[in-house]
Design a protein around this motif. Structure first.
Motif, short mmCIF file in Angstrom:
data_model
loop_
_atom_site.label_atom_id
_atom_site.label_comp_id
_atom_site.label_asym_id
_atom_site.label_seq_id
_atom_site.Cartn_x
_atom_site.Cartn_y
_atom_site.Cartn_z
N ARG A 189 -6.72 -5.45 -3.62
CA ARG A 189 -5.75 -4.55 -2.99
C ARG A 189 -6.20 -3.10 -3.11
O ARG A 189 -6.99 -2.73 -3.98
CB ARG A 189 -4.36 -4.72 -3.60
CG ARG A 189 -4.21 -4.21 -5.02
CD ARG A 189 -2.76 -4.33 -5.49
NE ARG A 189 -1.88 -3.51 -4.68
CZ ARG A 189 -1.67 -2.22 -4.91
NH1 ARG A 189 -2.27 -1.62 -5.92
NH2 ARG A 189 -0.83 -1.53 -4.15
N ALA A 190 -5.65 -2.26 -2.22
CA ALA A 190 -6.00 -0.84 -2.22
C ALA A 190 -5.30 -0.13 -3.38
O ALA A 190 -4.35 -0.63 -3.95
CB ALA A 190 -5.59 -0.21 -0.89
N GLU B 24 0.80 -1.20 0.00
CA GLU B 24 0.00 0.00 0.00
C GLU B 24 0.85 1.27 0.00
O GLU B 24 0.42 2.33 0.44
CB GLU B 24 -0.95 0.02 1.20
CG GLU B 24 -1.93 -1.15 1.17
CD GLU B 24 -3.00 -1.03 2.24
OE1 GLU B 24 -3.05 0.01 2.90
OE2 GLU B 24 -3.76 -1.98 2.40
#
Length: 543
Positions: A92-93, A33
């Motif tokens: 996922r971000a 991230e």
């Protein structure tokens, strides 16, 4: 941001344009991230490929909530990409830049569909949503496109103005401040008178590769660091990078190295051959002239100076395993001036008694045993023939050690057998212990029958990362080459000791500053001689 994403959710297939594009155009690291730089996005996008079916993704299942949307995107727009390992990573971000990168790719695909008369595939509702997204992310899209354009312009400029497609330029510059001091000279007992000097050595190296596994090296050099022996009366006080040419630039090294099979490396030297650059010397922290020991003797065993500055060939055989076998034949470049006439005994002189095989020569062999990173052991042998040991750049140990040890028979032709044992022990990444011991048996070929035996040894300690990462504290202690016996000549009764302390300070990746002190006890193996000191501050720039 949330409003824009919600609008994507409402419209169905194109919804996941953001999800799909953002997630798998994510061009960033796995799940850490961290915010991905735009230049990295552009770089990594080349490593992902378009897919023609959702089933190509190993981590997307028909039971996933976005499966239908992803399938529709593939079928209707064909603008969905995955990672090289066949994953999609939809959970996922993402950052705004990552979303913008994905959106930009989708816009390009829609424009392509319109340009190819397939605009009927793009609905009015989808175009409206894309327009809102484009407005929402206008700043990020502008930044992305601007940086990509900038990268393309810089790449084009580099390609247009690159020095060479095959050659890389490397450089090293040494600034040297030093002074030798003591009571008397080692050669005649006169007062030792010297001054503080500021000198330099500059090297520019052109490394060319034509196959990716070979290398043609051409090195230019200019220097004005005069040997301390001119004021101390002994070569034992020499620095490891000295030599004076008034900074006239010369080509001091030309060689070509290539692989002969998977385990054999061949290096052919046209000039400037040095065994210490062709084989392993077992003194990793101090072998370099620019970043190693300050002194000449402290760099490595004198056996690696045999055949120096000449022409020849070196072969290193490194099969799978801990053993490396090295062999070399070198014809060193030496010269003698008599009555104003200079005679070169090197490989380039076609006259009688010179040339590649009839002048000075060295046959060298080494077995290196490296069972692990902690312990390295090597045994070396060299057979040398000297036309005139008193000639320039000649002598049994190439101006390392006492004058008598280098020329025990004066200018008589000399042949010698050299044996060396070297080792390095690194109990940890911060500590290295190295050392060597050598024995030489020499015979006079011309004149009365004479022989000489010589011994030398040294040990070094390197403490790495002391004070800061990259710094090295070093201590070197040993006995330079000394004639200890023989027939028809006298032995040296005294014993010289070499003590050197230095601290290599890593200012940056390209700058190193090394202060140090060299002490020679009983120089020239004469117990009646006073100690000689050499204080040095060396600054090395590399690029």
């Amino acid at each position: 941001m949330k409003k824009a994403l919600w609008e994507l959710v409402k419209i169905g297939p194109l919804v996941v344009a953001a999800t799909f594009l953002a997630a798998n155009s994510t061009l960033a690291g796995e799940t850490n991230e961290k915010v991905t730089g735009v230049s990295q996005l552009a770089q990594d996008s080349d490593s992902m490929g378009q897919v023609t079916s959702v089933s190509q993704f190993s981590d997307v299942q028909p039971t996933d909530w976005a499966f239908q949307a992803l399938q529709s995107l593939v079928e209707r727009y064909g603008c969905i990409a995955g990672y090289p390992n066949g994953t999609y990573r939809g959970n996922r971000a993402l950052t705004r830049y990552e979303f913008a990168a994905g959106l930009n790719a989708c816009l390009d695909r829609v424009n392509e569909l319109i340009a190819t008369a397939t605009a009927d595939l793009v609905t009015k509702q989808d175009l409206a949503t894309l327009q809102r997204l484009q407005e929402e992310f206008s700043a990020e899209l502008a930044t992305l496109r601007g940086r990509v354009d900038s990268l393309e312009a810089r790449t084009a400029e580099l390609e247009a103005n690159q020095f060479s497609t095959t050659t890389k330029l490397q450089g090293e510059a040494i600034f040297n401040v030093s002074q030798a001091f003591g009571d008397t000279r080692a050669d005649n007992g006169a007062n030792l008178e010297s001054n503080t000097v500021f000198s330099d050595r500059v090297r520019l190296t052109l490394n060319s590769s034509f196959t990716g596994k070979d290398q043609l090296q051409i090195r230019l050099q200019g220097r004005n660091t005069i040997s301390n022996s001119s004021v101390t009366g002994t070569n034992m006080s020499r620095l490891g990078y000295d030599g004076g040419t008034n900074n006239s630039v010369e080509i001091d090294k030309i060689n070509y190295a290539f692989n002969f099979g998977d385990a054999i490396r061949v290096k052919v030297d046209a000039t400037g051959a040095e065994l210490n650059e062709n084989v392993y010397t077992f003194n990793p922290d101090f072998a370099s002239s620019g970043r190693g020991a300050l002194s000449r003797y402290g760099r490595f065993s004198p056996i690696y100076r045999q055949g120096g500055d000449g022409a020849g060939v070196t072969v290193n055989v490194n099969p799978n395993g801990p053993l490396t076998f090295s062999a070399a034949y070198l014809a060193p470049s030496t010269s003698r001036t008599t009555a104003g006439v200079t005679t070169n005994f090197g490989a380039s002189n076609p006259s009688e008694g010179t040339g590649l095989f009839n002048g000075d020569s060295t046959i060298f062999g080494q077995i290196a045993f490296k069972p692990n990173k902690a312990l390295n052991i090597g045994f070396s042998y060299a057979r040398t023939y000297l036309v005139d040991p008193t000639a320039s750049n000649s002598g049994l140990f190439k101006s390392t050690g006492s004058t008598f040890a280098n020329r025990p028979f004066g200018n008589a032709r000399t042949e010698a057998d050299h044996y060396g044992l070297q080792a390095t022990f690194q109990p940890s990444s911060q500590l290295a212990l190295s050392g060597w011991v050598g024995y030489t048996n020499a015979d006079a070929v011309t004149g009365p029958s004479r022989s000489a035996d010589a011994w030398y040894w040294a040990a070094s300690l390197g403490v790495r990362d002391l004070g800061a990462k990259g710094n090295v504290l070093g201590v070197i202690f040993g006995q330079p080459p000394k004639i200890t016996g023989g027939s028809g000549i006298a032995s040296e009764t005294g014993t010289s000791y070499h003590l050197e302390g230095l601290y290599k300070v890593r200012v940056s990746d390209n700058i190193q500053v090394t202060p140090g002190l060299l002490v020679i006890f009983n120089p020239e193996h004469n117990d009646n001689n006073n100690s000689i000191y050499v204080g040095t501050l060396r600054t090395t720039f590399s690029f």
